[in-house]
Write an enzyme that holds these catalytic residues in place. Structure first.
Site, mmCIF file in Angstrom:
data_model
loop_
_atom_site.group_PDB
_atom_site.id
_atom_site.type_symbol
_atom_site.label_atom_id
_atom_site.label_comp_id
_atom_site.label_asym_id
_atom_site.label_seq_id
_atom_site.Cartn_x
_atom_site.Cartn_y
_atom_site.Cartn_z
ATOM 1 N N HIS A 51 0.832 -1.208 0.000
ATOM 2 C CA HIS A 51 0.000 0.000 0.000
ATOM 3 C C HIS A 51 0.863 1.255 0.000
ATOM 4 C CE1 HIS A 51 -3.372 -2.637 1.036
ATOM 5 N NE2 HIS A 51 -4.171 -1.617 0.711
ATOM 6 N N LYS A 84 -0.856 4.991 4.674
ATOM 7 C CA LYS A 84 -1.864 4.121 5.285
ATOM 8 C C LYS A 84 -1.601 3.952 6.780
ATOM 9 C CE LYS A 84 -4.180 -0.315 4.656
ATOM 10 N NZ LYS A 84 -5.466 0.304 4.955
#
Ligand SMILES: NC(=O)C1=CN([C@@H]2O[C@H](COP(=O)(O)OP(=O)(O)OC[C@H]3O[C@@H](n4cnc5c(N)ncnc54)[C@H](OP(=O)(O)O)[C@@H]3O)[C@@H](O)[C@H]2O)C=CC1
Ligand SMILES: O=C(O)C1=N[C@H](C(=O)O)C[C@H](O)C1
EC number: 1.17.1.8
Length: 245
Positions: free
Chosen positions: A130, A134
């Site tokens: 990701h 995040k």
């Protein structure tokens, strides 16, 4: 017209949801709320969509249930204890709740294919990548995938994964989610990506999904907003049932 409120409206996902709701037939953006705004504007909404932060989503959701407003939740960080709390609130309040760790159609299919394939292989591990902004690791999708894999293997009576590791640096073998190893990569340039690697006798099978942008989640979010009021259960996890899976 379904009146929709968006929580986390100035965030990466929330801003995209506001656009999708404005563009969707039969929907109207009734309230766009972010950090510090207070929740009262959401009383104008029939359905609230939450893409905020794992640290605040429970308070938001409790407020929605108390006010009888249907909730579609994309924010991650839900474990069994949190889901039990939501169920207990729903015994009192009105309105339905749908919580989905991933609204991407391909990601949902990847999770289901992983569940199906898991009992057929000796080894299964999950690797998610990701963007570095995040908050949570591993991702909600990776946790859910691992839970589905573990449940499918338990149901099939599959043997524990072979692993002779006897010495390792902390984290080298990833997180243990119900016995399934989950590895989280945070990488500039990435959006949301996941591989499920399955290994057996002389073969490797890899399932991979890539979200290239946040627009990719919107068909799933819009579907959930349309359907949440009519769902048969007060609490629904994932959009699988809405897709006929
Ligand atoms: N289910 C799915 O398909 C997907 C889920 N997600 C999940 O959605 C969540 C949000 O992700 P993302 O959009 O990238 O995050 P962002 O940080 O970009 O957006 C979150 C927004 O919520 C705001 N916020 C924080 N606290 C509150 C509060 N109490 N009330 C209202 N707004 C608040 C933040 O404000 P501030 O910045 O000032 O704190 C920010 O604007 C994450 O949990 C992520 O994992 C993401 C993509 C897809
Ligand atoms: O934070 C994100 O970006 C994403 N969060 C969700 C998750 O944690 O699984 C869904 C998707 O992976 C994007």
């Amino acid at each position: 017209m379904i009146k929709v409120g968006v929580l986390g409206a100035r965030g990466r996902m929330g801003a995209e949801v506001c656009r999708a709701v404005r563009d969707a037939d039969g929907m109207e953006l009734a309230a766009a709320v972010d950090q510090g705004d207070g929740l009262d504007a959401l009383t104008a909404a029939e359905v609230v969509v939450d893409f905020t932060h794992p640290g605040v989503v429970m308070d938001n959701l409790q407020w929605c249930v108390k006010h009888g407003i249907h909730a579609v939740v994309g924010t991650t960080g839900f474990d069994a204890a949190r889901l039990d709390s939501v169920r207990s609130w729903l015994e009192e309040g009105t309105g339905n709740v749908l919580i989905a760790p991933n609204f991407g159609i391909g990601a949902v299919l990847m999770m289901q294919f992983a569940r199906k394939a898991a009992p057929f292989f000796e080894s299964v591990e999950v690797v998610e990548t990701h963007h570095p902004n995040k908050a949570d690791a591993p991702s909600g999708t990776a946790r859910r995938t691992a839970e589905l894999i573990a449940a499918a293997r338990a149901e099939a009576g599959a043997a524990p994964f072979p692993d002779a590791t006897s010495t390792a640096l902390d984290g080298a073998r990833g997180a243990d989610v119900e016995g399934v190893r989950v590895h989280a990569v945070r990488m500039s340039g990435a959006v949301a990506h996941q591989e499920v690697i399955l290994g057996g006798h002389g073969e490797l099978f890899t399932l991979r999904h890539d979200s290239m942008n946040r627009e990719s989640f919107m068909p799933g979010v819009v579907l959930a907003v349309r359907e949440v009021a009519g769902l048969p259960d007060r609490l629904t996890i994932g959009i699988e049932s809405l897709l006929g899976l």
